[in-house]
Design a protein around this motif. Structure first.
Motif, mmCIF file in Angstrom:
data_model
loop_
_atom_site.group_PDB
_atom_site.id
_atom_site.type_symbol
_atom_site.label_atom_id
_atom_site.label_comp_id
_atom_site.label_asym_id
_atom_site.label_seq_id
_atom_site.Cartn_x
_atom_site.Cartn_y
_atom_site.Cartn_z
ATOM 1 N N THR A 117 3.432 -3.058 2.235
ATOM 2 C CA THR A 117 3.307 -2.030 3.265
ATOM 3 C C THR A 117 4.510 -1.098 3.192
ATOM 4 O OG1 THR A 117 2.149 -3.621 4.675
ATOM 5 C CG2 THR A 117 3.070 -1.672 5.753
ATOM 6 N N LYS A 153 6.366 1.074 8.155
ATOM 7 C CA LYS A 153 4.969 1.224 8.549
ATOM 8 C C LYS A 153 4.396 -0.140 8.923
ATOM 9 C CE LYS A 153 4.766 5.634 7.648
ATOM 10 N NZ LYS A 153 4.590 6.662 8.720
ATOM 11 N N SER A 174 0.727 -2.433 9.177
ATOM 12 C CA SER A 174 -0.685 -2.546 8.825
ATOM 13 C C SER A 174 -1.272 -3.784 9.497
ATOM 14 C CB SER A 174 -0.882 -2.599 7.308
ATOM 15 O OG SER A 174 -0.369 -3.799 6.774
ATOM 16 N N CYS A 186 -7.814 4.893 -5.239
ATOM 17 C CA CYS A 186 -8.401 4.218 -4.082
ATOM 18 C C CYS A 186 -8.905 2.803 -4.364
ATOM 19 C CB CYS A 186 -9.545 5.046 -3.508
ATOM 20 S SG CYS A 186 -10.946 5.260 -4.631
ATOM 21 N N VAL A 211 -9.684 1.754 -0.690
ATOM 22 C CA VAL A 211 -9.166 2.639 0.358
ATOM 23 C C VAL A 211 -10.209 3.716 0.613
ATOM 24 C CG1 VAL A 211 -7.326 4.208 1.037
ATOM 25 C CG2 VAL A 211 -6.794 2.179 -0.343
ATOM 26 N N ALA A 257 -10.317 5.845 3.534
ATOM 27 C CA ALA A 257 -9.831 7.035 4.239
ATOM 28 C C ALA A 257 -8.409 6.783 4.702
ATOM 29 C CB ALA A 257 -10.720 7.357 5.443
ATOM 30 N N GLY A 258 -7.464 7.603 4.221
ATOM 31 C CA GLY A 258 -6.080 7.436 4.637
ATOM 32 C C GLY A 258 -5.563 6.045 4.331
ATOM 33 N N ARG A 259 -5.174 5.323 5.372
ATOM 34 C CA ARG A 259 -4.668 3.962 5.207
ATOM 35 C C ARG A 259 -5.728 2.915 5.517
ATOM 36 N NH1 ARG A 259 0.024 3.329 9.003
ATOM 37 N NH2 ARG A 259 0.178 1.282 7.993
ATOM 38 N N VAL A 260 -6.950 3.309 5.709
ATOM 39 C CA VAL A 260 -8.025 2.372 6.014
ATOM 40 C C VAL A 260 -8.624 1.837 4.714
ATOM 41 C CG1 VAL A 260 -10.241 2.027 7.164
ATOM 42 C CG2 VAL A 260 -8.539 3.576 8.162
ATOM 43 N N PHE A 281 -5.912 -1.628 8.259
ATOM 44 C CA PHE A 281 -5.668 -0.322 8.884
ATOM 45 C C PHE A 281 -4.172 -0.004 8.870
ATOM 46 C CE2 PHE A 281 -9.194 -2.516 10.874
ATOM 47 C CZ PHE A 281 -10.208 -1.594 10.784
#
Length: 223
Positions: free
Chosen positions: A28, A32, A34, A136, A184, A186-189, A223
């Motif tokens: 991570t 940040k 997660s 991704c 991945v 979208a973004g960090r999702v 997330f």
């Protein structure tokens, strides 16, 4: 004479709750946070044929990770229904490398909800490798070993004329061989799907419990 085996539900809870990997080798990002959550199916043919399907065959997973360094994160994973495992993961590769090779180690404990007064001490160790492509997708593999020390579990239906094995002290040991994919979206999702084979390799005959070999498939989101 070895001690009688403990009840089957503990085996399923131990192997499932907090035992999925659900992460690749990258850490991570610094400062940040997660969060991961998911579930799966756990079992083997022998257990299912004897017990049928129960809630313990469908364990869930929850964890929290925090970036502590550009190559290090720390986390906590739900273990059983009444405990946590804390761990640290170190990525040996540069943080911007698509290839990641990480070492992960932890320690935790939980009360045995099926046996009042009993509890479990757990220490997992693992190596995780992954490679990120197309920005991704990250297939990953893991090889781990879990130490389990089980305390306070009584002998089931003890024979007063029998002599039972003493505790050896090394605990029970279970390998975890994992293959998975993180996507991945979208973004960090991210969505993760994985399979693990969990063979028992070491048994302490004095703790009144023995692990079996299990298979686990799981799906989680991060997330």
């Amino acid at each position: 004479m070895t001690r009688n085996l403990a009840a089957l539900p503990l085996a399923l809870v131990l192997m499932g709750m907090g035992y999925g990997q659900f992460q690749d080798g990258h850490t991570t990002a610094l400062r940040k946070v997660s969060v991961g959550a998911g579930g799966g199916f756990l079992g083997n043919h022998e257990n299912i044929s004897q017990q049928g399907l129960t809630a313990f065959n469908f364990p869930f997973h929850a964890d929290l990770r925090v970036g502590a360094h550009e190559r290090v994160d720390v986390g906590a994973t739900l273990f059983l229904y009444a405990g946590l495992v804390a761990d640290a993961k170190v990525n040996l590769m540069p943080p911007d490398s698509d290839f990641a090779l990480a070492l992960r180690a932890g320690i935790g404990a939980a009360a045995d909800i099926g046996e009042p007064g009993a509890w479990i001490l757990h220490a997992p160790l693992s190596v995780i490798a992954s490679y990120r492509f197309l920005g991704c997708l990250s297939p990953y593999v893991g090889l781990g070993y879990g130490f389990y020390w089980i305390f306070g579990r009584p002998i089931s239906n003890p024979d007063p004329t029998a002599t039972y094995a003493d505790r050896k002290g090394h605990g029970d040991g279970v390998l975890r061989i994992t293959a998975g994919l993180e996507w991945v979206i979208a973004g960090r999702v991210a969505i993760l799907i994985e399979y693990s084979f969990l063979p028992a390799v070491v048994d302490d005959p004095g703790d009144n419990y023995s692990f079996g070999d299990n298979h686990m498939v799981g799906l989680a989101a991060r997330f």
